[in-house]
Design an enzyme around this catalytic site. Structure first.
Site: not given
Length: 1184
Positions: A153, A312, A325, A327, A333, A378, A575-576, A681, A744, A774, A776, A911
């Site tokens: 350089k 360049e 510089e 090259n 390129e 590129r 639920d099923a 709840d 429930k 509801h 079961h 739950t």
């Protein structure tokens, strides 16, 4: 424009020398040059430039020779040459291509008469050029003297000054020490740029703007330069702000002729490496352009330049330009110059090296003119979302863009190619040529969008953003373009769905199901018949949802109460299957029958299809987003109200959350399509219930407050939960503003006699309030109880379609419909509709055989009246017992459940309170404890965590208080919570959570508000889910058998990933042999093309030493950001470090990266050694 005509016996013969001419530098040229044809060329390089030269040789009828390192033995460039030889045996990957002696030996041993250096590696090493000449061969490039002069350089600057070319202030010679660097910076000031004295391409280049950064940046730049070029000497010069990077392409011959082939604009750069190049330079002043040409040609003539090279310049906004510089080689390129001039630069290089002159090649300046505009992108294997970190690995899929005006130069871009960490990350160069900048950009954009590269990351998303940037399209760019346009880094992530799905299927084939299977049964090989909907029914009939949406929740409740028929809620969608199939039914199957339900059952009160256990199970086991399930069902069922299970202050989780989480959850649920919130709840604790009701109401939902039923209001001996208890609780819920009141009955304890008492009392007290029941069917009494409820005044009862009813599920829909047909309470649902609906689920249920409750439960059982186990928990508890080795003791567990309930104070069980009872029951059986044993040893027993937290008050306050002295014995000095747990919790910071979540997933993976909400409820589950989806893609589109157990080898199947896009997949084979990383290759045919994936064999890897991976979500585990080699370790165990402190230096693809600490901490362990080669995300060290 390249003309190939030479008569070897003409006046340009081998010995012909005529008059001579002398350059300004004193070099003498002959105007008639010796011509000597080249017959075999070795390219001292690799990758796309090697292939580029081979192609030129082939067109000229010249034989080509490749060299390759051990790491490149499978690389394409060695296959494109006529001959190929390994070089640098036993040397590091880069050093192999720098072994001058061995390269010369290969040339001499194989009759090579010329060497092309390509670019990079040895291309600018004068000692290499000299060695080639000394060996009697031709170096296809400038003379060794010029290579030395231009490669230095400092010498190049001197030559530029001598030639009268403007320069930038810089050091007079190469700099090798940090002291020299500091002295220059202190003298000339900042900013400065460090550049490798003996190489280019951005390697060893750093811009420094702060004095305290000089030393570190100099060391890094010097180290990079030494690794790339064999010499760490640096050149320092003043840094020009806001320049354009313009370079002039030159071509000279041995007779002293020099021409320029116009200029290129290379201003779009990242880390001083060119990303996009174009020719000619847009908006460059003609006067400036011509001055650049004159300076470039003048410099070339001054130094006696021959062959191809580039001068360049940096051009500022005022029209000034400065020499950077030369090259002295072909550049990456060069392609855009070839496109606009029509000159084949590589062939020209070879012809000049043979001795032909530019006029003989037809290359006179007046004959060279630009035509149109060309751009080069590129395409690299770098991840722009991670700061362009190089990515490595195997290219699983490669499909390029093509078409008019497109040129591709590549060598490693093919399916199956291995991208190593040792070399440059360039995958392919794409060149677009058209009449102007805008049309060239359009071609490039189209081409890049056609690319499909899978297996490694690429910079294509970034390139597309550049090509769509208005400033770029206008040609108004400088070297700050990328830095000043952060929007270039906003990427639309690549979906890569097909390859991800192949990886998932391969994972299942190699390592087994990703969803744990509860039994040894396999999914049936069946495609369920989907009941048809008439083609005339374009839109489904209107239902109660339209009343709610048009007139509000109060009008909805009034419409329900005014209905003369008994309304049904179908639990089949939630639920099923929670009760019968461990909540494992997938969205894929729910959506298949959704249109039928929408069109044929529009008079349902609602579909229970979301919330409760389905929320976390969807992410945890089914690998699907619960929010997307809700949205997709809503698209197909716009007319029937959706109902979800909201656990009050627990939302859809198993713990308490800050109030703002509950409110945000309900708001988002309504936005995604939810209508009715059945709020309950687990202890009937009123404060927890009311916060859920308020959140649902504020979100605009229909509030259906639910009283969880336990005990027996018809049994005078059971006094805790008597009729008065339920009426008082109902009164509070009505005061709180519920739109609908629900009972429930989660365990199915509401016997017909009790049902009549309870519902009659509620109806008498609240004549205008809709009542919903509801239950079961565990005992088998469900249908009878629901019919009694209906006659007593209930407006809605829960049912499941026949093939999904009974046992621990809900009562049969068909039975209720048939029982009430022709009565005043006729449901209005056709029994044949129920039959068709049931037939679908009867077949679909067989797909879920691995979770089938009938494996262990053959019938209902009336002992539920004794043990009070909720239906949704019964089968799960049974599966848990089997997994714990207690399958033969399930009867004992049921008895222990009743005993545990009494120990805990005879609580409401749903739950999450039911889990507390179940955990204690299994603990008692496993440890062979009687109730008295638990009481006596309470202070010393390690009770389940859920039991301890219940006693602390984490899920609320039970009716009648906590059991004493049991609670005090267990808790001793542990903290206790009084009142509603969520009331004292700080609001959740959603912004902080969003940042944490983004940090735990790949940078290009989208994180939505729904994901953040899921993470607020289930942090770890959500992070694991997002990680799974980012790796395996939309597994929800797979048929259920494929999802659970994978296909058979040789089986063909289809996957529809979106409307109009269907993948055809055939499983071909699973390799028996393991790779060195413990992987098996799985082969597929995808849409008729061969694909393969590598899957880590988890069992086989247990016997192999594999370096551990860092856990992404743990900031105290530091992983390698990219593949590479450890070249410096800055810390040791026990060191105290700060955030951002350098830990190690990682080298990859000739670039060095400083790995910094993400947090403050103390080094707990260092898991790497010097020189160790790491893969991306390999563990580097752990912090304490």
């Amino acid at each position: 424009m390249l003309l190939r005509f030479v008569n070897r016996n003409s006046r340009y013969g081998l010995s012909q020398l005529n008059s001579r001419l002398t350059t300004s530098s004193g070099r003498t040229y002959a105007n008639s040059v010796e011509y000597k044809p080249i017959r075999k060329v070795l390219v001292a390089n690799r990758g796309e430039i090697a292939v580029r030269v081979f192609r030129a040789c082939n067109e000229l009828g010249i034989k080509s020779v490749a060299i390759y390192s051990k790491e490149d033995r499978a690389h394409l460039h060695r296959l494109k040459a006529d001959e190929s030889y390994m070089v640098g045996v036993g040397q590091p990957p880069v050093q192999a291509y720098l072994d001058i002696d061995q390269i010369v030996k290969i040339c001499l041993d194989n009759g090579v008469d010329a060497v092309h250096p390509g670019y990079g590696f040895l291309s600018e090493r004068s000692d290499f050029a000299q060695a080639i000449v000394n060996a009697g061969m031709r170096f296809i490039g400038p003379s060794p003297k010029v290579v030395q002069q231009m490669g230095d350089k400092v010498a190049a600057r001197v030559a530029a000054i001598e030639a009268g070319v403007p320069i930038v202030p810089g050091t007079d010679g190469p700099v090798t020490t940090t002291k020299e660097a500091m002295d220059f910076c202190q003298k000339h000031g900042l900013p400065v740029i460090f550049k490798a004295a003996f190489g280019g391409g951005g390697r060893g280049m750093r811009v420094v703007r702060k004095m305290e950064e000089v030393e570190e940046n100099f060391q890094r730049a010097s180290s990079e330069a030494k690794a790339a070029f064999g010499d760490g000497s640096m050149f320092i010069e003043k840094f020009i702000e806001r320049p354009r990077h313009i370079e002039v392409q030159l071509l000279g011959d041995k007779a002293g002729n020099v021409v320029h082939l116009y200029e290129r604009d290379c201003s779009v750069q990242r880390r001083h490496q060119k990303v996009v190049e174009m020719a000619p330079a847009p908006h460059l002043n003609d006067v400036t352009r011509q001055r650049m040409f004159e300076c470039a040609v003048k410099l070339a003539r001054h130094v006696g330049y021959e062959n191809a090279g580039t001068v360049e310049f940096l051009a500022d906004e005022s029209g000034n330009f400065y020499f950077i510089e030369v090259n002295a080689r072909l550049q990456v390129e060069h392609t855009v110059t070839e496109e606009i001039t029509g000159v084949d630069l590589v062939q020209s290089q070879i012809r000049v090296a043979e001795g032909m002159t530019l006029p003989e090649l037809g290359l006179k300046q007046e004959n060279i003119a630009p035509n149109g505009f060309a751009i080069q992108c590129r395409v690299t294997t770098e991840d722009p979302a991670k700061g362009f970190q190089p990515d490595t690995g195997r290219i699983e899929v490669f499909r390029s863009g093509e078409g008019m005006g497109i040129r591709l130069d590549g060598a490693s871009a093919f399916a199956g190619a291995i991208i190593s960490p040792y070399y440059d990350s360039l995958l392919c160069k794409v060149i677009a040529h058209s009449r102007d900048l805008q049309s060239s950009c359009a071609k490039m954009n189209r081409c890049l969008r056609e690319f499909r590269v899978r297996g490694v990351k690429t910079n294509i998303p970034f390139l597309l953003n550049v090509l769509e940037n208005q400033k770029f399209l206008n040609g108004s760019v400088d070297t700050y373009f990328i830095d000043e346009n952060p929007q270039l880094f906003n990427f639309v992530p690549s979906q890569n769905r097909a390859q991800k799905l192949l990886n998932y299927i391969g994972q299942v084939l190699v390592n087994g199901p990703t969803t744990p299977l509860s039994t040894n049964l396999k999914p049936a090989e069946i495609t369920p018949f989907i009941p048809a909907v008439s083609q005339d029914d374009v839109r489904p009939p209107q239902g109660l949802r339209q009343v709610y949406k048009e007139k509000g929740p109060e009008a909805f409740a009034k419409a329900v109460r005014n209905s003369k028929q008994l309304l049904l809620m179908d639990t089949t969608f939630r639920d099923a299957h929670q009760s019968l199939l461990a909540t494992r039914v997938r969205t894929h199957d729910l959506l298949k029958v959704s249109p039928y339900v929408s069109h044929k059952m529009s008079n349902l009160y609602s579909l229970e299809n979301w919330g409760g256990a389905t929320f976390d199970v969807a992410m945890r086991f089914l690998h699907e987003c619960p929010w997307e399930r809700l949205e997709e069902m809503r698209k197909l069922i716009p007319n029937i109200p959706f109902q979800m299970l909201l656990r009050g202050a627990n939302a859809v989780g198993y713990t308490n959350y800050p109030d703002n989480v509950i409110f945000k959850f309900c708001e988002l649920s309504v936005q995604c399509g939810m209508d009715i919130f059945r709020v309950f709840d687990s202890l009937n604790y009123l404060p927890n219930l009311i916060i859920g009701m308020e959140a649902a109401g504020k979100a605009g939902g229909i509030v259906e407050a639910a009283i969880s039923y336990s005990g027996d209001v018809s049994d005078p001996k059971k006094t805790k939960y008597d009729l008065k208890y339920y009426l008082n609780l109902a009164d509070e819920l009505v005061k709180a503003g519920t739109h609908v009141l629900a009972i429930k009955d989660m365990a199915g304890l509401l016997r017909p006699t009790a049902a009549k008492i309870l519902i009659t009392a509620l109806r008498d007290k609240y004549p205008d309030l809709p009542i919903h029941i509801h239950t079961h069917d565990t005992s088998g009494n469900g249908v009878a109880s629901m019919l009694v409820c209906a006659e007593a005044g209930a407006d809605v009862v829960d049912v499941a379609v026949d093939s999904m009813s009974g046992l621990t599920s809900q009562p049969s829909m068909g039975a209720i419909v048939a029982a009430l047909r022709g009565t005043a309470l006729d449901t209005g649902i056709d029994l044949s509709t129920v039959s068709d609906y049931s037939a679908f689920w009867e077949q679909t249920r067989t797909l879920y055989a691995p979770f089938e409750c009938t494996t262990t439960m053959k019938s209902g059982n009336a002992d539920v009246y004794s043990n009070e186990i909720p239906g949704g928990q019964y089968t799960n508890l049974q599966f848990q017992a089997y997994s714990l080795g207690l399958g033969d003791h399930f009867e004992d567990i049921k008895k222990a459940y009743a005993e545990a309930n009494q120990l805990l104070g005879d609580i409401i069980k749903v739950t999450p309170s039911s889990k507390v009872v179940g955990d204690l029951a299994q603990f008692m059986v496993q440890n062979q404890l009687k109730p008295q044993d638990v009481l006596d040893k309470a202070e010393e027993l390690s009770l389940p965590k859920s039991v301890v937290e219940y006693l602390q008050g984490w899920i609320g306050q039970p009716y009648g208080g906590f059991p004493e002295p049991f609670r005090s014995k267990v808790l001793r000095n542990m903290p206790r919570i009084e009142g509603r747990p969520g009331a004292s919790m700080e609001p959740l910071d959603f912004g902080k959570l969003k940042d944490e979540l983004r940090a735990s997933v790949p940078a290009d993976f989208p994180v939505t508000d729904k994901d953040i909400m899921s993470a607020a409820l289930y942090p770890k589950v959500t992070k694991d889910f997002l990680s799974f989806v980012s790796e395996y893609g939309p597994v929800t589109h797979l048929d259920t058998r494929m999802f659970l157990t994978g296909p058979k080898v040789g089986e063909e199947f289809e996957v529809s990933i979106e409307r109009g896009k269907t993948l055809g997949i055939k499983t071909l084979a699973v390799a028996e042999d393991l790779t060195e990383n413990g992987e098996r290759e799985v082969f597929f045919e995808l849409n008729g093309t061969l694909r393969s994936v590598f899957i880590k064999d988890n069992e086989a890897r247990k016997e192999m030493h594999i370096h551990p991976k860092a856990v992404k979500s743990d900031p105290k585990q530091v992983g390698a950001p990219m593949p590479g080699e450890i070249i410096d370790i800055r810390v040791k165990k026990g060191d105290r470090i700060t955030k951002g402190q350098p830990l190690v230096i990682l080298s990859a693809m000739k670039m060095e990266t400083v790995v910094q600490s993400p947090v403050d901490g103390v080094v707990g362990s260092v898991d790497i050694k010097m020189g160790m080669k790491l893969e991306a995300e390999d563990l580097i060290l752990c912090l304490e």
